[in-house]
Design an enzyme around this catalytic site. Structure first.
Site, short mmCIF file in Angstrom:
data_model
loop_
_atom_site.label_atom_id
_atom_site.label_comp_id
_atom_site.label_asym_id
_atom_site.label_seq_id
_atom_site.Cartn_x
_atom_site.Cartn_y
_atom_site.Cartn_z
N LYS A 67 0.83 -1.20 0.00
CA LYS A 67 0.00 0.00 0.00
C LYS A 67 0.87 1.25 0.00
CE LYS A 67 -3.80 -1.91 2.82
NZ LYS A 67 -4.91 -1.65 1.88
N ARG A 93 -10.53 -11.26 1.92
CA ARG A 93 -11.43 -12.28 1.40
C ARG A 93 -10.82 -13.67 1.46
NH1 ARG A 93 -11.75 -9.07 -4.11
NH2 ARG A 93 -11.42 -7.46 -2.54
#
Length: 507
Positions: free
Chosen positions: A279, A353
């Site tokens: 990130k 996920r």
């Protein structure tokens, strides 16, 4: 690690002097012609004089406005507080959420005063419960890692609700529930506010055990060896890049009188760097909050147990730290998930996920009546719904009651579709699925991925399921408002608890 913030809640029917306090709070609304002093316990003469002075005092009645005045002798308090409740309509009572927010805002802003009387107009038990809950949510502070107070004041410790609602078992139960809800939400906030230096997979598992003490729940922890042995490839694949190895925590409440069974699965990424798909540095510190879903489902089950509700409730906390290292998963790696499906990892920053998929499969194997997963899953949620509204997707039989429960609890939730055309976008050339797909509508694409791991019930049909994306509303980077403080909000605990109560009421 987690120090619960607690508040004592009580009621007072009449005679403010019978319960001396540090402050008495009365409400002011925004009427069509200016500020309006709401019903209150002051003498008629005092109330009239105060009402005539509102504009001169700069009181508008806007939500979150708190104006302190010298106390009146008749109140037995050193401070009289005028608290805004927002816009009002003539002849219409305040909504429960307006009362909840006004009480929470007042208590939040009156830190440093040990005892506060809340004299908002309450016309029934539900109103009293809303004021009590707001007070419990407002009375919070996170000071665990400060060496000095640095000017911070202790939260209000005693909230007395002025009301003529009859004291009986129902009122006592309502106050007990409000206090317990406050504890659950505040414990969630404190977990999310913990720095990643202190909250990591192993310590999160220990915190779950600590918070569970004294409650009729069973806590089971999978360490990295057991996760590897039993094939939890999603959790292990995300967590193996960190020196602090992943955990799966199962918290079970199984009363003998249970007639329903629910499974709650929570994303517990204690810090998310994005892994190899790193990130940007700006804002990465907020990624300590990427475990909010796990904190929510943990404290929801503990609240259910504390209330003794007749439902079997199981929380699955899927905990890992997503770090870049020589051991980390790479883009193009293939992971074998719990249950056998394979996933091509196209982006290591779509890690939530992956851990959630393992938890959903594990939850499915116990054949619950419904599975609800909660996760700070996608930045797309913020783009679609903003900072305060969670997205809910899944089976209509679960999402519709969840929306109704959220409305009752005073939390913002909005149903979103799961377009079938998104499914083909997560096809992989080398595995059963890819962990990312269509960029547009990414919140829904992530939910479509999770749906692939929801198992079938004993009837052969897919287990009713819902996914709640709380990426935005779980963490408040703006100014405090209502009962919501800066940083962790504890959102969705109240919605899930209300959902369970509604399910039992309908049984």
């Amino acid at each position: 690690m987690v120090k619960n913030t607690e508040i004592n809640l009580s009621t007072l029917a009449k005679g403010l002097l019978r319960a001396p306090s540090d402050a008495v709070v009365i409400g002011v609304g925004q009427g069509s012609d200016g500020p309006v002093l709401l019903d209150n316990p002051l003498t008629a003469k005092s109330a009239e004089a105060l009402a005539d002075s509102l504009k001169a005092l700069g009181v508008t009645g806007a939500a979150d406005q708190v104006v302190r005045l010298p106390g009146l002798l008749e109140t037995g308090a050193s401070v009289l507080v005028l608290a805004g409740v927002g816009k009002i309509a003539a002849g219409k009572p305040l909504s429960e959420e307006a009362l909840r927010r006004a009480a929470g805002s007042a208590v939040r802003q009156l830190s440093g005063l040990p005892t506060v009387v809340l004299a908002f107009p309450t016309t029934g038990l539900a109103d009293v419960a809303a004021v009590a809950e707001g007070a419990a949510l407002g009375a919070y502070a996170f000071t665990e890692h400060r060496s000095t107070s640095n000017g911070l004041k202790d939260p209000v410790r005693n909230a007395v609700i002025y009301t003529d609602v009859t004291v009986n078992d129902e009122l006592r139960s309502a106050l007990t529930r409000a206090a317990l809800v406050g504890q659950a939400v505040n414990a969630t906030r404190s977990l999310v506010n913990q720095p990643p230096s202190h909250l990591y997979p192993e310590s999160f598992a220990e915190a779950a055990k600590e918070l569970s003490k004294g409650l009729p729940v069973k806590v089971t922890v999978w360490d990295e060896k057991r996760l590897e042995k039993e094939g939890f490839g999603g959790i292990m694949g995300v967590g193996k890049g960190s020196t602090r190895q992943p955990r799966l925590v199962k918290v079970e409440y199984s009363p003998a009188k249970a007639t329903k069974k629910i499974a709650l699965v929570g994303k517990g990424i204690t810090f998310d760097t994005g892994g190899i798909s790193l990130k940007p540095a700006l804002g990465m510190g907020d990624m300590k909050s990427d475990m909010a879903g796990a904190a929510v489902v943990l404290n929801t089950v503990l609240a259910i147990a504390g209330l003794g509700l007749a439902i079997k409730a199981t929380a699955w906390l899927c905990i890992a730290e997503n770090m870049p290292s020589g051991a980390a998963s790479r883009p193009a790696d293939v992971l074998t998930m719990f249950g056998g499906k394979t996933v091509e990892v196209l982006n290591t920053d779509a890690e939530g996920r992956l851990v959630m998929a393992d938890g959903i499969v594990a939850a499915s194997r116990e054949y619950p009546d419904a599975i609800i997963d909660v996760a700070t899953l996608t930045g797309a949620q913020l783009i679609a719904l903003g900072n305060r509204t969670a997205g809910v997707m899944g089976s209509d039989s679960v999402t519709a009651p969840l929306k109704a429960a959220a409305d009752r609890a005073g939390e913002l939730v909005w149903p979103m579709p799961l377009p079938e055309e998104l499914r083909q976008s997560i096809d992989s050339q080398v595995a059963d699925l890819a962990n990312i797909g269509e960029r547009h509508g990414g919140m829904m694409t992530a939910a479509v991925f999770l749906r692939e791991f929801v198992g079938k019930g004993k009837d052969g049909e897919q287990i009713p399921w819902a996914h709640i994306d709380i990426a935005g509303p779980s963490f408040n980077n703006g100014s405090p408002y209502g009962y919501t403080h800066k940083q962790a909000t504890g959102c969705t605990v109240r919605t899930l608890l209300a959902y369970v109560e509604d399910v039992l009421a309908a049984a």
